[in-house]
Design a protein around this motif. Sequence first.
Motif, PDB file in Angstrom:
ATOM      1  N   THR A 161       0.831  -1.202   0.000  1.00  8.09           N
ATOM      2  CA  THR A 161       0.000   0.000   0.000  1.00  8.09           C
ATOM      3  C   THR A 161       0.869   1.257   0.000  1.00  8.09           C
ATOM      4  N   ASP A 164       2.383   2.185  -3.334  1.00  9.53           N
ATOM      5  CA  ASP A 164       1.440   2.579  -4.382  1.00  9.53           C
ATOM      6  C   ASP A 164       1.377   4.107  -4.454  1.00  9.53           C
ATOM      7  N   GLU A 165       1.881   4.688  -5.531  1.00 13.20           N
ATOM      8  CA  GLU A 165       1.958   6.141  -5.640  1.00 13.20           C
ATOM      9  C   GLU A 165       0.587   6.808  -5.739  1.00 13.20           C
ATOM     10  N   THR A 166      -0.453   6.039  -6.040  1.00 19.29           N
ATOM     11  CA  THR A 166      -1.783   6.636  -6.179  1.00 19.29           C
ATOM     12  C   THR A 166      -2.399   7.013  -4.829  1.00 19.29           C
ATOM     13  N   ILE A 167      -1.778   6.614  -3.723  1.00 21.33           N
ATOM     14  CA  ILE A 167      -2.335   6.975  -2.411  1.00 21.33           C
ATOM     15  C   ILE A 167      -1.916   8.381  -1.991  1.00 21.33           C
ATOM     16  N   GLY A 169      -1.949  12.309  -2.054  1.00 22.21           N
ATOM     17  CA  GLY A 169      -2.857  13.381  -2.428  1.00 22.21           C
ATOM     18  C   GLY A 169      -2.430  14.691  -1.806  1.00 22.21           C
ATOM     19  N   TYR A 185      -1.009  10.825   2.617  1.00 21.66           N
ATOM     20  CA  TYR A 185      -1.179   9.464   2.103  1.00 21.66           C
ATOM     21  C   TYR A 185      -2.574   9.007   2.492  1.00 21.66           C
ATOM     22  N   GLN A 186      -3.358   8.547   1.536  1.00 20.70           N
ATOM     23  CA  GLN A 186      -4.697   8.030   1.806  1.00 20.70           C
ATOM     24  C   GLN A 186      -4.581   6.540   2.098  1.00 20.70           C
ATOM     25  N   ARG A 191      -6.388   9.926   6.289  1.00 17.16           N
ATOM     26  CA  ARG A 191      -5.381  10.779   5.683  1.00 17.16           C
ATOM     27  C   ARG A 191      -4.193  10.894   6.644  1.00 17.16           C
TER      28      ARG A 191
END
Length: 209
Positions: A161, A164-167, A169, A185-186, A191
């Motif tokens: 997790t 994963d760079e998509t977390i 924001g 980081y989500q 958050r």
Amino acid sequence: MIDTSFHTFSEHLRQRLQKPLPGEAAHAKMASTARYRLGIKPNERTRRSAVLICFYPYQDSIYLPLILRPQYDGVHAGQMAFPGGRMERIDENLTRTALREAQEEVGIRVTDVKVLGLLTELFIPPSNFYVQPVVGVLPYRPDFYPDPREVEAVVEVELETLLDETIVGDSQIEVRGVLVDAPFYQIQGYRVWGATAMMISELLMVMNA
């Protein structure tokens, strides 16, 4: 087998922590605007503290625990963090502080923790603390016993997790009535921002080096 891969992971991380750390360059990637706007510098009343970043194997993967702080009248109320706290007179060093606090807050058996090294010490302006992140590993998934005065929940985070760079924001977060821009980081609906996010940023940079 997870035991073999976990040992390989642990040894790589241990070796990398002995090399020069990215420090401020990594911290800056996840620092909020409030950090620089406040302009607070360490002073004679600045206190020392430490947190434990503790990896362990579980279900063919690697995890670490974060904690959710309860709501209280304090600057870090309701925030996600690593287990940790202030240095006490009984602590011979900050590594001992991190281990003791992790045991008190979430019940980790510290005699089973192998310390791999340290990340860069980080100043936290709102609470006027220097915090030392201590990185360690456990050979098993621990049973968590959170202290309800200090911990509202333990959140077990899979290493995949964090990678994963998509977390990642960025948003405005209200801090004591003031809106600040803060990267985060989500993670599992939470958050993770501020000093904890800055530590994670350096940890990831170290692991990916």
